[in-house]
Write an enzyme that holds these catalytic residues in place. Structure first.
Site, PDB file in Angstrom:
ATOM      1  N   ASN A   9       0.858  -1.194   0.000  1.00 26.53           N
ATOM      2  CA  ASN A   9       0.000   0.000   0.000  1.00 26.53           C
ATOM      3  C   ASN A   9       0.891   1.241   0.000  1.00 26.53           C
ATOM      4  OD1 ASN A   9      -1.819   2.032   0.498  1.00 26.53           O
ATOM      5  ND2 ASN A   9      -2.364   1.357   2.568  1.00 26.53           N
ATOM      6  N   LYS A  11       0.016   4.278  -0.279  1.00 31.06           N
ATOM      7  CA  LYS A  11      -0.672   5.427   0.336  1.00 31.06           C
ATOM      8  C   LYS A  11      -0.511   6.690  -0.532  1.00 31.06           C
ATOM      9  CE  LYS A  11      -0.046   3.316   4.816  1.00 31.06           C
ATOM     10  NZ  LYS A  11      -0.131   3.462   6.243  1.00 31.06           N
ATOM     11  N   HIS A  95      -9.651   0.496   5.006  1.00 31.38           N
ATOM     12  CA  HIS A  95      -8.360   0.744   5.658  1.00 31.38           C
ATOM     13  C   HIS A  95      -8.610   1.659   6.864  1.00 31.38           C
ATOM     14  CE1 HIS A  95      -4.303   2.159   6.444  1.00 31.38           C
ATOM     15  NE2 HIS A  95      -3.879   1.113   5.760  1.00 31.38           N
ATOM     16  N   GLU A  97      -7.061   4.086   8.017  1.00 35.48           N
ATOM     17  CA  GLU A  97      -6.907   5.529   7.782  1.00 35.48           C
ATOM     18  C   GLU A  97      -8.182   6.109   7.191  1.00 35.48           C
ATOM     19  OE1 GLU A  97      -3.160   5.315   5.674  1.00 35.48           O
ATOM     20  OE2 GLU A  97      -2.193   4.754   7.558  1.00 35.48           O
ATOM     21  N   GLU A 167      -5.291  -5.522  10.538  1.00 34.25           N
ATOM     22  CA  GLU A 167      -4.294  -4.474  10.728  1.00 34.25           C
ATOM     23  C   GLU A 167      -4.589  -3.724  12.019  1.00 34.25           C
ATOM     24  OE1 GLU A 167      -2.379  -3.106   6.868  1.00 34.25           O
ATOM     25  OE2 GLU A 167      -4.255  -2.032   7.021  1.00 34.25           O
ATOM     26  N   GLY A 173       2.273   1.969  10.746  1.00 33.24           N
ATOM     27  CA  GLY A 173       3.203   3.098  10.603  1.00 33.24           C
ATOM     28  C   GLY A 173       3.859   3.497  11.906  1.00 33.24           C
ATOM     29  N   SER A 212       3.420  -2.415  10.350  1.00 33.43           N
ATOM     30  CA  SER A 212       4.877  -2.361  10.539  1.00 33.43           C
ATOM     31  C   SER A 212       5.584  -3.673  10.205  1.00 33.43           C
ATOM     32  CB  SER A 212       5.217  -1.888  11.957  1.00 33.43           C
ATOM     33  OG  SER A 212       4.731  -0.579  12.159  1.00 33.43           O
TER      34      SER A 212
END
Ligand code: PEP
Length: 251
Positions: A9, A11, A95, A97, A167, A173, A212
């Site tokens: 991904n 992003k 996702h 985010e 996730e 991240g 990560s």
């Protein structure tokens, strides 16, 4: 036997020049034949990546799609039909985010999942708990609720054409990775929830871990019984690291 899958991904990263460089570097990676590899560039670079990777066994997906499958007055959105038209075979939905920063509800995620399937793409359904939820012991409840919404709306048969990514939000991240045991516990619960509906489909669905993942920790995660590969953010922007993660997923 589930074929391992590694997804990158990218992003909101990249320019045409840096994307061209990354593709060049990816083309030089020795990718294991038994691992399926998909990358998710920004929408702006989809056509470039599709055309520059057309002879390499790396598929291309989008990071999101509209909840409406077709065309229409939805300024700023890209529909699954449009994404399929530029050569996308895959799309991330839900996702964290998008759930947390853009405020996407389980209902919106469910509509996007359906839109992707309707247009012949494979949705990668992302599920995960926040740090507060984990600390409150709510991980399995939160992930179970996110998954239940999709099972209810789309039906269990939809999971023959979908992938699920666990996730944990606190691992994305952050440099903090779930331990293989923590990840396996949630993966087993996801597969168990699907198995309550249909054992065969549950046994066949691929469950990715994301948060990560790096070349150094990929192997021990991918070794776990219910982890069938990874969804990789930061490390997918470095061709050598991404290639090493893909190789770690090989049998
Ligand atoms: C992600 O955003 O899906 C992700 C897993 O990111 P990272 O690998 O950077 O934690």
């Amino acid at each position: 036997m589930r074929r391992p899958l590694v997804a990158g991904n990218w992003k909101m990263n990249g320019t045409r020049a840096s994307v061209a460089e990354l593709i060049d570097a990816l083309r030089q990676q020795d990718m294991p034949a038994d691992v399926e590899v998909v990358i998710f560039p920004s929408c702006l670079h989809l056509a470039q990546v599709v055309s520059d990777l057309n002879d390499k066994a790396i598929a291309v997906g989008a990071q999101d799609c509209a909840a409406q499958a077709g065309f229409g007055a939805f300024t700023g959105e890209e529909s699954a039909s449009q994404l399929a038209d530029v050569g996308c075979k895959w799309v991330l939905v839900g996702h964290s985010e998008r759930r947390l920063i853009m405020g996407e509800s389980d209902e919106v995620v469910s509509r996007k999942f359906a839109a992707a399937l309707e247009c012949g793409m494979t949705p990668v359904l992302c599920l995960g708990e926040t740090l507060e939820q984990r600390q409150a012991g709510q991980t399995l409840e939160v992930v179970g609720r996110q998954l239940a919404r999709i099972i209810t709306d789309a039906g269990i048969a939809a999971f023959e054409r979908a992938v699920v990514a666990y996730e944990p939000v606190w691992a994305i991240g952050s440099g903090l990775t779930a331990t293989p045991q923590q990840a396996q516990e949630v993966h087993a619960a996801i597969r168990g929830q699907l198995a309550l509906e249909d054992q065969r489909i549950a046994d066949g669905v691929r469950l990715l871990y994301g948060g990560s993942v790096k070349a150094e920790n990929a192997f021990e995660l991918f070794e776990m019984a219910d982890i069938d590969g990874g969804l990789i953010g930061g490390a997918s922007l470095k061709a050598n690291d991404f290639g090493a993660i893909c190789r770690a997923a090989g049998n």
